[in-house]
Design a protein around this motif. Structure first.
Motif, PDB file in Angstrom:
ATOM      1  N   GLY A 154     -23.776  12.875 -22.813  1.00  0.00           N
ATOM      2  CA  GLY A 154     -22.941  12.606 -23.961  1.00  0.00           C
ATOM      3  C   GLY A 154     -23.046  11.186 -24.435  1.00  0.00           C
ATOM      4  O   GLY A 154     -23.509  10.289 -23.725  1.00  0.00           O
ATOM      5  N   ILE A 155     -22.661  11.012 -25.650  1.00  0.00           N
ATOM      6  CA  ILE A 155     -22.620   9.684 -26.272  1.00  0.00           C
ATOM      7  C   ILE A 155     -21.163   9.209 -26.203  1.00  0.00           C
ATOM      8  O   ILE A 155     -20.258   9.911 -26.686  1.00  0.00           O
ATOM      9  N   ALA A 156     -20.948   8.053 -25.629  1.00  0.00           N
ATOM     10  CA  ALA A 156     -19.582   7.521 -25.482  1.00  0.00           C
ATOM     11  C   ALA A 156     -19.498   6.156 -26.139  1.00  0.00           C
ATOM     12  O   ALA A 156     -20.478   5.404 -26.208  1.00  0.00           O
ATOM     13  N   ILE A 157     -18.295   5.885 -26.622  1.00  0.00           N
ATOM     14  CA  ILE A 157     -18.051   4.560 -27.193  1.00  0.00           C
ATOM     15  C   ILE A 157     -18.303   3.505 -26.113  1.00  0.00           C
ATOM     16  O   ILE A 157     -18.017   3.696 -24.933  1.00  0.00           O
ATOM     17  N   ARG A 158     -18.821   2.402 -26.543  1.00  0.00           N
ATOM     18  CA  ARG A 158     -19.183   1.335 -25.612  1.00  0.00           C
ATOM     19  C   ARG A 158     -17.970   0.899 -24.783  1.00  0.00           C
ATOM     20  O   ARG A 158     -16.898   0.611 -25.315  1.00  0.00           O
ATOM     21  N   ARG A 159     -18.134   0.912 -23.479  1.00  0.00           N
ATOM     22  CA  ARG A 159     -17.059   0.425 -22.593  1.00  0.00           C
ATOM     23  C   ARG A 159     -17.089  -1.098 -22.557  1.00  0.00           C
ATOM     24  O   ARG A 159     -18.168  -1.713 -22.526  1.00  0.00           O
ATOM     25  N   GLY A 160     -15.913  -1.678 -22.603  1.00  0.00           N
ATOM     26  CA  GLY A 160     -15.825  -3.131 -22.542  1.00  0.00           C
ATOM     27  C   GLY A 160     -14.730  -3.596 -21.590  1.00  0.00           C
ATOM     28  O   GLY A 160     -13.942  -2.785 -21.068  1.00  0.00           O
ATOM     29  N   GLU A 161     -14.698  -4.885 -21.361  1.00  0.00           N
ATOM     30  CA  GLU A 161     -13.681  -5.485 -20.501  1.00  0.00           C
ATOM     31  C   GLU A 161     -12.894  -6.513 -21.308  1.00  0.00           C
ATOM     32  O   GLU A 161     -13.473  -7.316 -22.055  1.00  0.00           O
ATOM     33  N   ILE A 162     -11.565  -6.450 -21.143  1.00  0.00           N
ATOM     34  CA  ILE A 162     -10.667  -7.388 -21.848  1.00  0.00           C
ATOM     35  C   ILE A 162      -9.909  -8.174 -20.777  1.00  0.00           C
ATOM     36  O   ILE A 162      -8.946  -7.653 -20.158  1.00  0.00           O
ATOM     37  N   PRO A 163     -10.294  -9.383 -20.519  1.00  0.00           N
ATOM     38  CA  PRO A 163      -9.613 -10.187 -19.464  1.00  0.00           C
ATOM     39  C   PRO A 163      -8.142 -10.423 -19.805  1.00  0.00           C
ATOM     40  O   PRO A 163      -7.797 -10.712 -20.958  1.00  0.00           O
ATOM     41  N   GLY A 164      -7.293 -10.218 -18.810  1.00  0.00           N
ATOM     42  CA  GLY A 164      -5.877 -10.508 -18.983  1.00  0.00           C
ATOM     43  C   GLY A 164      -5.073  -9.366 -19.553  1.00  0.00           C
ATOM     44  O   GLY A 164      -3.842  -9.458 -19.640  1.00  0.00           O
ATOM     45  N   LEU A 165      -5.757  -8.279 -19.955  1.00  0.00           N
ATOM     46  CA  LEU A 165      -5.030  -7.179 -20.578  1.00  0.00           C
ATOM     47  C   LEU A 165      -4.092  -6.507 -19.586  1.00  0.00           C
ATOM     48  O   LEU A 165      -2.945  -6.192 -19.905  1.00  0.00           O
ATOM     49  N   ARG A 166      -4.553  -6.303 -18.341  1.00  0.00           N
ATOM     50  CA  ARG A 166      -3.723  -5.588 -17.378  1.00  0.00           C
ATOM     51  C   ARG A 166      -2.465  -6.395 -17.046  1.00  0.00           C
ATOM     52  O   ARG A 166      -1.357  -5.848 -16.964  1.00  0.00           O
ATOM     53  N   GLU A 167      -2.623  -7.713 -16.894  1.00  0.00           N
ATOM     54  CA  GLU A 167      -1.468  -8.538 -16.592  1.00  0.00           C
ATOM     55  C   GLU A 167      -0.476  -8.503 -17.753  1.00  0.00           C
ATOM     56  O   GLU A 167       0.756  -8.478 -17.561  1.00  0.00           O
ATOM     57  N   TYR A 168      -1.035  -8.516 -18.979  1.00  0.00           N
ATOM     58  CA  TYR A 168      -0.171  -8.471 -20.161  1.00  0.00           C
ATOM     59  C   TYR A 168       0.608  -7.166 -20.208  1.00  0.00           C
ATOM     60  O   TYR A 168       1.816  -7.159 -20.480  1.00  0.00           O
ATOM     61  N   LEU A 169      -0.053  -6.039 -19.896  1.00  0.00           N
ATOM     62  CA  LEU A 169       0.594  -4.738 -19.944  1.00  0.00           C
ATOM     63  C   LEU A 169       1.659  -4.612 -18.843  1.00  0.00           C
ATOM     64  O   LEU A 169       2.712  -3.985 -19.042  1.00  0.00           O
ATOM     65  N   SER A 170       1.343  -5.196 -17.698  1.00  0.00           N
ATOM     66  CA  SER A 170       2.278  -5.045 -16.582  1.00  0.00           C
ATOM     67  C   SER A 170       3.561  -5.840 -16.790  1.00  0.00           C
ATOM     68  O   SER A 170       4.580  -5.599 -16.131  1.00  0.00           O
TER      69      SER A 170
END
Length: 1606
Positions: A245-261
């Motif tokens: 399958g063709i999937a949207i490009r996976r990326g990493e967003i630094p600090g996102l998890r800490e912000y969400l938590s």
């Protein structure tokens, strides 16, 4: 939250957008287009209510950009409107390629790749794995439908294969459509399926896939469902395992998890109190914020405190390991921020806007931000470059995902590659194939092609009407190759190369020429050298024997020169063998042309010398030879050869032949040959040789019949015939022969013609020189023999077939053949010759005819053969020996010839005499061909023309009705023309020829036995024979040896009186023969004259000796030639020797007698000519001492005299008056007797010529009854003749006449049609009146009448029973008045069927359907009234219902009356407009006249039936509705059943009535009336009668009411 995080991150970055903070508004579109569209409009207009993260962003300022929407359809609708405001819209999940249209969506941008790139990425995957045959499934929305339109085009453009099918997945639960789609997938040969659809579509589709258990497919998923966890279950892995399958490009967003938590529930409060964060918090922790409902508290629900920790709960909300849409949102926010940053960094005076101005923060417009957004180009912290192209699309990048099933049953979606597009490298794909999981036993990529790849040596040929991927592999044509797999075309090899057997490479062509090393070249070389050697040997022989008479008599000098030229001809053929060189090409045809012209010139000169010598032997011809001396001969040869030499020189100078590489004959070979340079030169060379050869042939042909001392002309004729035949055959063979075979053909032609000349010209001479030296003498060459001769003032020639058989010499061309030997002495022909002698002597003694002049004669034997007849004619013309030449001074001493007997011989003799204009009178040549005065100007005859004979024979065959005959003829003109004439006469008669056979001129026993076999196996018992006795004698001997009898012979005049067949041993086979003989006459003194001819009076005459040997079987003198005893000398001629002594009824001899007298009378008239009144020039007469034959012919044409009471004269064609005697062969005491049984007189009117005395005829087998000879027996009356295919018209089958046709004659050709009211009798011989048929009171009529009467009686009985018990509850409760009406109507129904029986009349036809329709309408109207009353009565039981007042007795009667009245009106209209009438129908059965009633109007008839049917259906429906009413109303059930029977009967009636012929239609209608009437009677009244009569205890009110209560 990702968007909020990005904005927060940007606002905290002091280097990015300094002194500027970003705000945002978040809207929930509820996955609904209307809500999302409304939110976009609110933001665009500046009227939105903001959700603020920071307090400094308050105000009513409109937004500068929008991040969204997730769906393509939503984005299309939103962007279509937002574009009007020029407000940039950056989507993170809308992939539809349609959004790249800048004209429609000018402000649209996206950070997710377009579906166009996704399509191309999938095409790259297909091409990578060689999957050229795939299926496409798309969703029924913009997302899917745009892909469905673009995918085939992109696939074709990229040459990536073809789509086997394209199907649209429906929205919602459409199980039938899904089942159909899965069925298409199963039936297709495509193993790869591409799906552009959403999760919901795939869930529904996979449900059906699992149901139908469709495995073995390779799925390719679009980005919409590649990472959908809902389908990553063990249940679906047997089907979806290995999915790419063709999937949207996976990326990493630094600090996102800490912000969400760190999120808290009060962070996104809006002014309306609808807090998204509070809703999220309640759901994630399964609690409610206060205040909450009492029900929640009572149910034990927890209250949210707001201090819960997100990190303590397992939720995908904090899973940032697989960020794909979130990463696109992150990039979208940064793209807008970078655009704004670039805008704020603009330097005044260098801006992009009017006047080089820049945008200002306090007056910032969205379109200004969009300008900078188009030029954004930055790199994320993850390393991905972000920019937009001219269509607003970001640089595309996709992950290639693979669904892998782990050992523990879990599903892992792993990344196995990347597909991206960069500024510098373009589109590229990287795959780690070792990591890909394949859900197949082979653990390898599946094969999905419509057609297997074409190997090298073949090309692809698309199958007609199918996609380009479906093709056949066609082998390359010869000379073409393909060295790659799946080649679309085969390439042509270079000129000197050819394709290998595998058609995968070009190899050098083979070379070909006529070589000395191959068998063909060796054979031709050997033949050439052998021919040259033989020429040298023959030249040596001729040199050694040059002084012998044979060599000297045949122009020895020309012979030597001819042998030298032939040797050159043999040797020049060697130039054609070997690889062509310039000198060999130039020398080939020049040497061949000159040497052959030299050869043919020598032959031509030899022929001219022969003719010159012959002409010099004639009076006044001595000066001819001075022009053909030795010097003139050499000069002629030199001049003729020089012409060819000049032609060759001109050819070589102007367009010389050259070596040439020919690749047209064989594509795979190079043929080395000599190009002739000039076709004209080559043609002129051959034509000149052909001209000389043809000239030599013509001259030699004219000289072929010269005396034997000039016999070389025959050899030259034969040699030139071979020469011309070889070179005529050479031309097409040379033109059509390819390559070296053209040279071989030319060499063969040179050798064949050279050998032909050598063998034909020198073989016979060498044979005589070496093996028969006794013939190499002057005496042998010059000498010949003679029979009788008498001198006179005027000489007549006579040619007679004194022998009837020939012994041909050996013609093997190795020596000069001896003369033809004549065998089989014919006494009858000898009698003819003696008759000529008698006539001449009688004329010479006459004082009145030719006084003072005498006739002489020269008689020769033709041996009944054209060749010997020719020899005899030349002998008559030239004399016997050289001493006779002194008579050739002046006019020809030979004035006329009496002869010949056979037509074939006469043709030859007449052609010889034609140049000399010597008249010829035949006594026995009857061929019709002689009537052609152009071919035979000097021919006369005293025998009738065969046209009359064949006419007589044709009349004879017709007279005796012999329609199947056989034809046998001799191999000569007489037989050929006679058969042609007979076939012409038989045209238009009923006589046919079963076979036509030919007896060979040179008798062949094998061929004769074949003819006899045909005769014995044929059904033809009558055989007509046109032949001479010479051919018939051996044939009849073989016929008798086969012991065949029963043939009725029809003899021509040539053998019908042949005495050679008169022996008694012939009678069992020839007895009964009938034929047409020459008319007999009387010759005075013939018998006495014949008796004077004895071997003792003519001892030196060999013919007289042969006569004695033939008559008595003894030799008059001792002889070593024959082995016979010596005669006693006392033999006397008696009547038993009929072959010789038949003088009582001479026929042919009488013709000879008349012919001699015709010449004498003509000569007598010529001598009586008076000068000045003659028939010649200037009214002159012929000189009596110098009469020319043509002068005699003038008088012969006009001669007319009477002899023996018969008129003799000739018409303009030389024919005499036609008379024939009809002769029958009958048995006498010792032999066969020729009995006269009739006459054919050609002078009578047509049809009156034949006069036969049938009672005197004895037929074959000594029968008195006329034999039958037919191919097929006569057809009796009642039949006709049908000619058998491929056979003559006399062969037919007797076919009985068809019904309705008769023939009352024998052998009728056709059958006659009977008149309209008549039909053929069983024998088909007469017409009898047709049988009249109608439904009478016979078996069927009586049965129907009885049933009708029984039905009426039963109805009356029921009526009496009902009437008698009319006061009982069961009668009263079921509407007794209507019951009486029904019974009355049924009585009428039963009785009206009687009207259909009996002969139709006007009143019965009109009464039939009207009575039937009105009575049935009355009956059903009553039933309908009863049904309505039942329903009304039930309805009336309900409170407040007074419907019964509308259905009282009066109303019931009105309903019945009205319903019946409608039918009455229809019937009255029918009777007034087009009433039924009696008609005579002859279409059903042509053999009968069916009396029936025509409906008059079909429309009225079907209206009557339709109205009854309408009433019955209405009644049925009402009764059916009332069938479950209480028991006291139970009659509705019976009405339902009765109407069911009624409708069934009449529905079955319609097809039965239409298809029933004649009276059966009336019977069917009567049966339908009776059946439906009985059905109504039994269903409605039998149950009541049963209760009334047999169960009276049930006929009580209490019983009926209690049943209701129960």
């Amino acid at each position: 939250m990702t968007m909020a995080f990005a904005i927060d991150e940007i606002n905290h970055n002091s280097d990015f957008l300094p002194n500027v903070t970003l705000g945002y508004s978040l809207y929930d579109n509820c996955a609904t287009l209307v809500i999302g569209f409304s939110a976009a409009l609110s933001m665009a207009s500046g009227q939105e209510e903001e959700f603020l993260l920071k307090g400094d962003c308050t105000g009513k300022q409109s937004v500068l950009g929008i991040v969204g929407d997730s769906f393509s359809t939503f984005s299309i609708a939103t962007s279509d409107v937002i574009g009007l405001f020029r407000l940039p819209l950056v989507s993170y999940f809308a992939t539809c390629s349609c959004l790249s249209n800048r004209q429609k969506f000018p402000s649209f941008f996206r950070t997710i790749p377009s579906d166009a790139f996704q399509v191309r990425a999938m095409i790259q995957i297909l091409k990578h794995f060689g999957w050229r045959w795939a299926g496409l499934l798309v969703s029924d929305d913009d997302y899917g439908l745009h892909v469905a339109r673009s995918f085939p085009l992109d696939l074709a453009e990229a040459d990536g294969g073809c789509l086997a099918y394209t199907e649209v997945l429906p929205w919602g639960e459409n199980q039938a459509e899904l089942s159909r789609i899965v069925d298409v997938m199963k039936k297709s040969t495509a193993r790869v399926i591409i799906v552009f659809a959403h999760q919901i579509h795939m869930i529904q589709l996979m449900s059906e896939v699992v149901t139908q258990d469709v495995t073995g497919l390779q799925w390719i998923a679009s980005e919409a469902w590649t990472t959908a966890t809902v389908m990553q279950t063990p249940k679906l892995m047997p089907y979806l395992g290995g999915t790419l399958g063709i999937a949207i490009r996976r990326g990493e967003i630094p600090g996102l998890r800490e912000y969400l938590s760190k999120l808290q529930p009060n962070m996104l409060d809006d002014i309306y109190g609808s807090n998204l964060m509070r809703q999220f918090w309640e759901r994630i922790f399964e609690c409610k914020f206060a205040p909450t409902s009492a029900e929640w508290i009572e149910a034990g629900g927890a209250l949210c405190t707001g201090h819960e920790d997100l990190q303590n709960i397992d939720t995908e909300f904090l899973d940032v390991s697989n960020l794909r849409p979130e990463y696109n949102i992150y990039k979208a926010v940064y793209a807008l921020a970078h655009a704004l940053d670039n805008l704020l960094r603009c330097e005044p005076g260098r801006g992009p806007f009017p006047g080089n101005s820049c945008a200002t923060l306090n007056k910032l417009e969205p379109w200004q931000l969009m300008y900078y957004l188009e030029d954004v180009n930055f790199t994320t912290s993850f390393g991905d470059q972000v920019s937009f192209d001219e269509n607003g699309d970001a640089l595309p990048v996709y992950d290639v995902m693979n669904w892998m099933e782990l050992e523990d049953g879990e599903v892992k979606v792993q990344n196995v590659g990347v597909v991206k597009k960069s500024v510098f490298n373009g589109e590229e794909m990287t795959l780690d194939e070792d990591e890909i999981y394949w859900n197949f036993l082979s653990k390898r990529p599946p094969v999905s092609v419509c057609s297997v790849s074409c190997p090298p040596g073949t090309r692809m040929a698309q199958k007609k009407g199918e996609p380009v991927c479906c093709f056949d592999c066609i082998p390359c044509s010869e000379g073409e190759i393909s060295n790659t797999t799946d080649s679309t075309e085969c390439s042509m090899c270079p000129e000197d190369f050819w394709s290998s057997p595998g058609r995968d490479q070009c190899v050098p062509k083979k070379t070909e020429f006529l070589s000395y090393h191959e068998p063909l070249g060796i054979c031709l070389t050997t033949a050439s050298l052998l021919g040259a050697f033989i020429c040298a040997v023959v030249l040596g022989i001729f040199t050694y024997y040059r002084s012998t008479p044979l060599v000297r008599a045949n122009n020895s000098e020309m012979s030597f020169l001819l042998l030298v030229s032939l040797k050159l001809c043999f040797l020049c053929s060697l130039l054609f063998i070997g690889r062509p060189r310039l000198w060999t090409c130039q020398l080939r045809h020049a040497a061949f042309g000159i040497s052959f012209v030299l050869c043919v010139s020598c032959i031509l000169v030899k022929t001219m010398v022969v003719l010159a010598v012959f002409k010099a032997s004639k009076p006044g011809g001595g000066a001819t030879l001075k022009w053909f001396g030795a010097l003139q001969q050499r000069g002629t040869v030199f001049v003729l050869t020089s012409v060819q030499a000049v032609v060759c020189i001109v050819w070589l100078v102007s367009a010389s032949p050259t070596p040439h590489k020919n690749m047209k004959y064989h594509n795979d070979k190079i043929v080395h040959e000599c190009a002739i340079g000039s076709t004209i030169g080559f043609t002129v060379l051959l034509s000149y040789i052909g001209f000389l050869a043809f000239l030599s042939f013509m001259l030699a042909f004219l000289a072929r019949n010269l005396p034997d001392n000039f016999n070389e002309a025959k050899l030259i004729t034969f040699s030139m015939l071979i020469f011309c035949a070889v070179w005529v055959a050479f031309v097409p063979a040379y033109v059509n022969s390819p390559g070296k075979y053209a040279d071989a053909v030319e060499v063969f032609a040179i050798l064949a013609s050279s050998f032909g000349l050598l063998v034909a010209l020198f073989g016979p001479k060498c044979y005589i020189i070496l093996l028969r030296p006794e013939r190499n003498t002057k005496k042998t060459i010059m000498g010949r023999g003679i029979t009788f001769k008498t001198l006179g003032d005027f000489v007549l020639g006579g040619i007679f077939p004194l022998h009837y058989n020939q012994e041909m010499p050996d013609l093997n061309s190795t020596y000069q053949p001896p003369p033809v030997k004549c065998n089989g002495f014919d006494p009858r022909a000898f009698r003819w010759a003696l008759t000529m002698r008698l006539a001449v002597e009688e004329i010479n003694r006459s004082k009145e005819l030719l006084p003072n002049h005498t006739l002489g004669y020269k008689i020769f034997d033709s041996c009944a053969y054209p060749l010997t007849g020719q020899r005899a004619a030349l002998a008559v013309l030239n004399g016997v020996t050289e001493k006779d030449h002194d008579i050739c001074s002046g006019a020809s001493p030979l004035l006329a010839i009496i002869g010949e007997s056979g037509s074939a011989q006469s043709i030859v003799v007449s052609r010889i005499l034609r140049p000399f204009r010597i008249p010829m009178i035949s006594y026995f040549s009857s061929c019709a061909c002689f009537t052609d005065r152009r071919k035979y100007p000097t021919f006369f005859r005293v025998i009738p023309n065969d046209d009359y004979q064949v006419k007589a024979i044709a009349q004879l065959l017709v007279h005796f009705n012999w329609t199947w005959i056989g034809l046998i003829r001799g191999d000569h003109e007489y037989g050929r023309f006679a058969v042609q004439g007979l076939l012409r006469e038989l045209q238009g008669t009923n006589v046919c020829v079963a076979y036509t056979e030919m007896i060979p001129l040179l008798y062949n026993q094998k061929r004769a036995l074949e003819i006899i076999q045909v005769m014995s196996s044929s059904g033809a018992k009558v055989v007509v024979v046109f032949s001479a006795e010479g051919e018939m004698t051996p044939f009849l001997k073989d016929y008798m040896a086969q012991n065949i009898s029963g043939i009725q012979w029809i003899a021509s005049e040539a053998w019908v009186t042949a005495s050679v067949f008169s022996g008694s041993h012939y009678y069992p086979y020839l007895g009964g023969t009938i034929g047409f003989g020459i008319r007999k006459g009387h010759i005075p003194g013939l018998s006495d004259f014949l008796q004077t001819v004895t071997p003792y009076m003519y001892p030196s005459n060999p013919l007289v000796r042969e006569l004695w040997e033939a008559l008595y079987g003894c030799a008059p003198v001792p002889s070593s030639v024959v082995d016979l005893p010596l005669c006693s000398g006392e033999e006397t001629l008696m009547a038993k020797h009929a072959a010789y002594m038949n003088t009582s009824s001479p026929r042919v001899a009488y013709n000879v007698y008349k012919a001699v007298h015709a010449v004498a009378r003509s000569l007598h008239n010529l001598l009586l000519c008076q000068p000045g009144v003659g028939p010649f020039e200037n009214s002159s007469c012929a000189q009596s001492n110098n009469i020319h034959p043509w002068q005699l012919q003038q008088y012969l044409q006009e001669v007319e005299f009477n002899i023996g009471g018969e008129e003799v004269n000739f018409d303009l064609k030389g024919d005499s008056v036609p008379y024939y005697d009809i002769i029958n062969w009958q048995r006498s005491t010792s032999n066969i007797e020729f009995v006269l049984v009739g006459l054919f007189d050609g002078t009578k009117t047509a049809g009156q010529e034949l006069d036969i005395q049938e009672d005197r005829i004895i037929w074959a087998g000594h029968q008195s009854k006329v034999p039958v000879s037919v191919c097929s027996d006569s057809c009796a009356p009642g039949s006709r003749k049908a000619v058998r295919r491929g056979e003559p018209v006399c062969c037919f089958d007797c076919v009985p006449c068809d019904s309705g046709k008769i023939s009352n004659e024998t052998d009728s050709v056709d059958c006659a049609e009977c008149p309209e009211d008549f039909w053929s009798n069983p024998d088909r011989t007469a017409c009898i009146p047709k049988e009249v048929e109608f439904l009478a009171y016979d078996t069927v009529g009586i049965v129907l009448t009885v049933i009708s009467a029984v039905g009426a009686c039963l109805t009356i009985i029921v009526l009496v029973v009902i009437f008698h018990h009319r006061y009982t509850p069961i009668v009263r409760m079921n509407n007794s008045e209507l019951s009486f009406f029904i019974l009355f109507a049924l009585v009428l129904c039963f009785l009206c069927s009687l009207v259909f029986i009996g002969e139709p009349t006007n009143w019965s036809c009109m009464l039939r359907h009207t009575a039937f329709s009105i009575t049935f309408s009355l009956c059903i109207s009553c039933i309908l009234g009863k049904t309505l009353v039942v329903l009304a009565a039930f309805t009336a039981t309900r409170p407040g219902n007074n419907v019964m007042k509308w259905l009282g007795p009066n109303q019931q009667r009105a309903i019945i009356f009205t319903s019946t009245l409608v039918q009455v009106v229809i019937c009255v209209a029918w009777l007034v407009d087009a009433p039924p009438y009696p008609s005579r129908n002859m279409e059903y059965e042509r053999s009968k006249i069916i009396l029936e009633c025509s409906n008059g109007s079909s429309l009225a008839f079907w209206c009557v039936l339709g109205y009854i049917g309408l009433q019955a259906c209405l009644c049925f429906l009402l009764a059916f509705l009332a069938r479950k009413l209480p028991g006291n109303f139970n009659e509705a059930k019976f009405i339902t059943f009765s109407m069911l029977i009624f409708c069934a009967v009449w529905l079955a009636f319609i097809p039965a009535y239409i298809s029933s012929p004649g009276s059966y239609a009336d019977a069917v209608e009567s049966f339908a009336i009776l059946a439906s009437s009985f059905g109504l009677l039994l269903c409605l009244f039998v149950p009541k009668c049963y209760i009334i009569l047999l169960k009276p205890e049930k006929n009580t009110k209490q019983h009926l009411i209690s049943r209701d209560k129960n």
